[in-house]
Design a protein around this motif. Structure first.
Motif, short mmCIF file in Angstrom:
data_model
loop_
_atom_site.label_atom_id
_atom_site.label_comp_id
_atom_site.label_asym_id
_atom_site.label_seq_id
_atom_site.Cartn_x
_atom_site.Cartn_y
_atom_site.Cartn_z
N ILE A 232 62.38 23.65 46.54
CA ILE A 232 61.43 23.57 48.01
C ILE A 232 60.04 23.24 47.26
O ILE A 232 59.21 24.16 46.59
N ARG A 233 59.53 22.13 48.00
CA ARG A 233 58.16 21.68 47.64
C ARG A 233 57.21 22.48 48.61
O ARG A 233 57.23 21.64 49.60
N VAL A 234 56.58 23.16 48.09
CA VAL A 234 55.23 23.56 49.09
C VAL A 234 54.26 24.27 48.07
O VAL A 234 54.50 24.77 47.14
N PRO A 235 53.16 24.11 48.58
CA PRO A 235 52.08 24.60 47.67
C PRO A 235 51.81 26.13 47.67
O PRO A 235 52.13 26.90 48.84
N VAL A 236 51.74 26.77 46.59
CA VAL A 236 52.26 28.10 46.33
C VAL A 236 50.75 29.05 45.70
O VAL A 236 50.33 28.32 44.68
N ILE A 237 50.40 29.68 46.38
CA ILE A 237 49.18 30.58 45.80
C ILE A 237 49.55 31.97 45.36
O ILE A 237 50.24 32.59 46.15
N ASN A 238 49.58 32.41 44.29
CA ASN A 238 49.92 33.68 43.60
C ASN A 238 48.64 34.67 43.78
O ASN A 238 47.84 34.39 43.21
N LEU A 239 48.87 35.90 44.37
CA LEU A 239 47.99 36.75 44.64
C LEU A 239 48.34 38.12 44.11
O LEU A 239 48.52 38.97 44.78
N PRO A 240 48.80 38.19 42.72
CA PRO A 240 49.15 39.39 42.20
C PRO A 240 48.52 40.43 42.21
O PRO A 240 46.90 40.36 42.36
N GLY A 241 48.96 41.86 42.16
CA GLY A 241 48.20 43.00 42.03
C GLY A 241 48.97 44.15 42.73
O GLY A 241 49.98 43.83 43.43
N CYS A 242 48.72 45.36 42.42
CA CYS A 242 49.72 46.38 42.89
C CYS A 242 49.05 47.61 43.31
O CYS A 242 48.89 48.52 42.67
N PRO A 243 48.52 47.08 44.71
CA PRO A 243 48.39 46.31 45.54
C PRO A 243 47.37 45.21 45.26
O PRO A 243 46.47 45.48 44.57
N VAL A 244 47.42 44.03 45.93
CA VAL A 244 46.42 43.07 45.83
C VAL A 244 45.32 43.41 46.54
O VAL A 244 45.43 44.24 47.69
N ASN A 245 44.23 43.02 46.06
CA ASN A 245 42.88 43.41 46.92
C ASN A 245 42.68 42.65 47.96
O ASN A 245 42.82 41.47 48.23
N SER A 246 42.46 43.27 49.26
CA SER A 246 42.28 42.69 50.39
C SER A 246 41.10 41.30 50.33
O SER A 246 41.13 40.34 51.04
N VAL A 247 40.17 41.74 49.60
CA VAL A 247 39.06 40.69 49.38
C VAL A 247 39.70 39.29 48.85
O VAL A 247 39.39 38.23 49.33
#
Ligand code: SF4
Ligand code: SF4
Length: 421
Positions: A232-247
């Motif tokens: 499935i071709r779609v632009p992907v942005i990963n925002l890892p973190g546990c949890p991810v920062n709201s900023v």
């Protein structure tokens, strides 16, 4: 607003694109064009950010201060503060579908359950979330209908945010959603295929996270790997973190609203403005690391009180890319290393398997850099990081040896007979 007032912020923030006046001007024109386009085309909403700010007692001045901070965080010139403010107003009209998968919902909870909301938490609350199980009142058949309608209405225009990993075991039946028993696998495919872009919020969505840790009982996969597997071709942005920062979530959305494109990404598809530097590079305890001053154990009260480096009690800051030390948590109040808890490397792939035990230094055993499967520049950088691990061992060993030799010298001196006897 004077640039001077934010000098500190600019010094502390990764500048990934030093801009000439000409390119800053070009960027500003690009942003103005895209903002005007979105103002014309995005669906109107009854709620507005300005009204929510007023209701929560956040003044225009504070809002602009926040905008200047976000401009600096995104590596943009100070003149972008008013454009960021405009983008923030518009962001709440952007259609978003937020789908929970195999997760603890910790990201949504951490982002939204805030008794004293800041501008970014308010934006997250107001985002035009067409479908989000954790937030919406609808359930069962009604919720399924809402999802279907949102996908059809905003086909190709919405941002899909996923939270959690995709379990493939038992033909996907480890995770079924809704009264028809639809599997997570089917839902991710349907949502992602029709999305403008995918944001993976948190480590589980980005790389599989804790559900994927050995022995991976549900055969979990991060969303990006799952989409690749399904072609499935779609632009992907990963925002890892546990949890991810709201900023980091709000910054990514603002960048899209400003320019209509996804940010510059690293080899793991993480925005460079947020994940371009190691925790270690921006750590307030770094001076102690360089001076060989470490907290030696949890009973080392002197080291703890003096704020010494936490490497020997397990800090994984030298191996972890994230901006926690710069943007911090809870409206910039603090972050783990500041309060005396080393970084556990939660924004790195496979952190649960590769960076445990959390209380012991990585360099006490072999650290395996993710190399030789896809040797991009970033991965080579990580390999260098593996070497840095070796350097750190050497540094720690030299410090220990130096201390040992100094102690030995002191003991020998104390045992020598006084001169003249
Ligand atoms: S090892 Fe951890 S505590 Fe020490 S300087 Fe690096 S990030 Fe900071
Ligand atoms: S300091 Fe380290 S463990 Fe803590 S949130 Fe940041 S990256 Fe994750």
């Amino acid at each position: 607003m004077s640039e001077r007032a934010f000098e500190g912020l600019y010094e502390d923030t990764p500048r990934i694109r030093p801009l000439s006046p000409e390119s800053a001007q070009q960027l500003a024109e690009e942003a103005d064009r895209h903002l005007a386009h979105l103002e014309r085309t995005l669906p109107e909403r009854e709620v507005s950010l300005s009204a929510a700010l007023r209701k929560n007692g956040i003044s225009r001045r504070e809002f602009l201060k926040w905008s200047a901070f976000m401009a600096a965080t995104l590596g943009l010139p100070p003149s972008f503060d008013t454009r960021i403010a405009r983008a923030a107003e518009l962001s709440v009209r952007l259609p978003i579908i937020w789908q929970e998968l195999q997760s603890c919902t910790g990201n949504s909870e951490a982002l939204l359950r805030n008794s004293n909301p800041s501008v970014d938490t308010l934006i997250l609350e107001l985002l035009s979330i067409e479908y989000a199980e954790v937030l919406m009142a609808a359930a069962g058949y009604q919720a399924e209908e809402v999802l279907e309608q949102a996908i059809q209405r905003y086909k190709g225009q919405y941002i899909a945010v996923f939270e959690g990993s995709v379990p493939l075991g038992l033909e996907g039946r480890y995770l079924t959603i809704g009264p028809h028993g639809t599997t997570g696998v089917e839902i991710v495919k349907k949502i992602a295929k029709n999305a403008l872009a995918v944001i993976n919020a948190g480590t589980c969505a980005a790389y599989g996270g804790i559900p994927m840790a050995a022995p991976n009982p549900t055969s979990a996969l991060g969303v990006q790997d799952f989409l690749r597997k399904e072609r499935i071709r779609v632009p992907v942005i990963n925002l890892p973190g546990c949890p991810v920062n709201s900023v980091n979530i709000v910054g990514t959305i603002l960048e899209y609203v400003l320019f209509g494109r996804i940010p510059q990404l690293d080899a793991y598809n993480r925005p460079l403005w947020a994940y371009g530097q190691r925790i270690h590079d921006k750590c307030e305890r770094r001076g102690h690391f360089d001076a060989g001053e470490f907290v030696e154990g949890w009973s080392d009260l002197k080291g703890l009180k003096e704020g010494y480096c936490l490497y020997k009690v397990g800090c994984k800051g030298p191996f972890t890319f994230n901006n926690c030390g710069v943007v911090r948590f809870n409206q910039g109040t603090s972050w783990p290393v500041q309060v005396g808890r080393g970084c556990i490397g939660c924004s790195e792939p496979g952190f649960w398997d590769r960076l445990t035990p959390f209380e012991a230094p990585v360099a006490y055993r072999v650290y395996q850099p993710p190399i030789l499967n896809d040797a991009t520049a970033d991965r080579l950088g990580r390999w260098a990081l593996g070497l840095a691990g070796v350097g750190i061992v050497a540094h720690a060993a030299m410090t220990a040896l130096k201390a040992f030799l100094e102690r030995k010298e002191e003991v020998t001196k104390s045992q020598e007979p006084p001169k003249g006897e």
